[in-house]
Enzyme design. Structure first.
Site, mmCIF file in Angstrom:
data_model
loop_
_atom_site.group_PDB
_atom_site.id
_atom_site.type_symbol
_atom_site.label_atom_id
_atom_site.label_comp_id
_atom_site.label_asym_id
_atom_site.label_seq_id
_atom_site.Cartn_x
_atom_site.Cartn_y
_atom_site.Cartn_z
ATOM 1 C CB SER A 1 -0.885 0.546 0.925
ATOM 2 O OG SER A 1 -1.567 1.925 1.584
ATOM 3 C CE1 TYR B 1 -4.049 -2.332 5.076
ATOM 4 C CE2 TYR B 1 -3.201 -0.571 4.425
ATOM 5 C CZ TYR B 1 -3.504 -1.632 3.777
ATOM 6 O OH TYR B 1 -3.834 -1.867 2.607
#
Length: 248
Positions: free
Chosen positions: A146, A159
């Site tokens: 990501s 995250y």
């Protein structure tokens, strides 16, 4: 490198295959000729995927598995070896978001779950299938990351940290295997119309985002036996490679 590679006779393992990018990438790998080993927690999503793959003339093996089941991941590698004797393609896609919150407000159990699934589960998966990918004439590993790994935005700490760790794992693995037939690359899919994105950005209009099928189509090329790149980041939004490695 063609955008739709010929994967006839190849075996592909996809985690997080019951929805989103993993679901559509599994469908597209099967359509390109690969036999897909589809791994996910949600049995219903796997069965739907299997129906669609079979309806299109493809084949799949369904594996209901939670990536926090480390012994289960080990058994999966053993089962693949016993049945096929190798693995040609790995798509390490499964992941969880956790919460969007100030770092000091994140509960320990939430942080631990994000790390267990996104980092430890990915490492255990790599450990389990690395020998199988080395047995392929053109092993391909695709690790989904990501942009959060690099932007490190406020409130995204667990995250972002997990994806930064996953990228480090993949890049080290790529460096270890750079003189082999195995190619290991990372994907930054960008904002995509998925359930995880809706959880992170509840006020966002999903119609403004690319679909998981479109994103999967961009990623599919990384499974090609003709691919030569390794240890790089495929940026779906740009349709090209992004290198974050600093000059030595």
């Amino acid at each position: 490198m063609t955008s739709i590679p010929d994967l006839s006779g190849r075996v592909a393992l996809v985690t997080g295959a019951s929805r989103g990018i993993g679901y559509h990438l599994a469908k597209q790998l099967a359509a390109a000729g690969a036999h897909v080993i589809a791994v996910a927690r949600t049995v219903g999503g796997l069965e739907e995927l299997d129906d669609e793959i079979k309806a299109a003339g493809g084949s799949a093996t369904l594996v209901p598995l939670d990536l926090t089941d480390m012994a289960g991941i080990d058994r999966l590698g053993g089962s693949i070896h016993q049945r096929w004797g190798k693995l040609d393609i790995l798509v390490a896609n499964a992941g969880v978001l956790g919460v969007i919150a100030p770092i000091g407000h994140v509960e320990a159990k939430v942080f631990d779950k994000v790390m267990a699934v996104n980092v430890t589960g990915t490492w255990r998966l790599i450990r389990s299938v690395d020998p199988l990918l080395r047995l392929s004439d053109a092993g391909r590993a695709i690790v989904i990351s990501s942009g959060a790994a690099h932007s490190a935005r406020a409130f995204w700490a667990p995250y972002a940290a997990s994806k930064a760790a996953v990228e480090a794992l993949a890049r080290s693995w790529a460096d270890e295997t750079k003189n082999m037939a195995l190619r290991v690359n990372i994907v930054d899919p960008g904002a995509t119309r998925t359930a995880m994105r809706a959880q992170a950005m509840p006020g966002e209009n999903p119609d403004t985002l690319p679909t998981p099928a479109d994103v999967a189509a961009s990623i599919l090329r990384l499974a090609s036996p003709s691919l030569t790149d390794t240890g790089r980041i495929w940026n779906v939004r740009k349709g090209g490679w992004t290198d974050y490695r600093q000059p030595e």
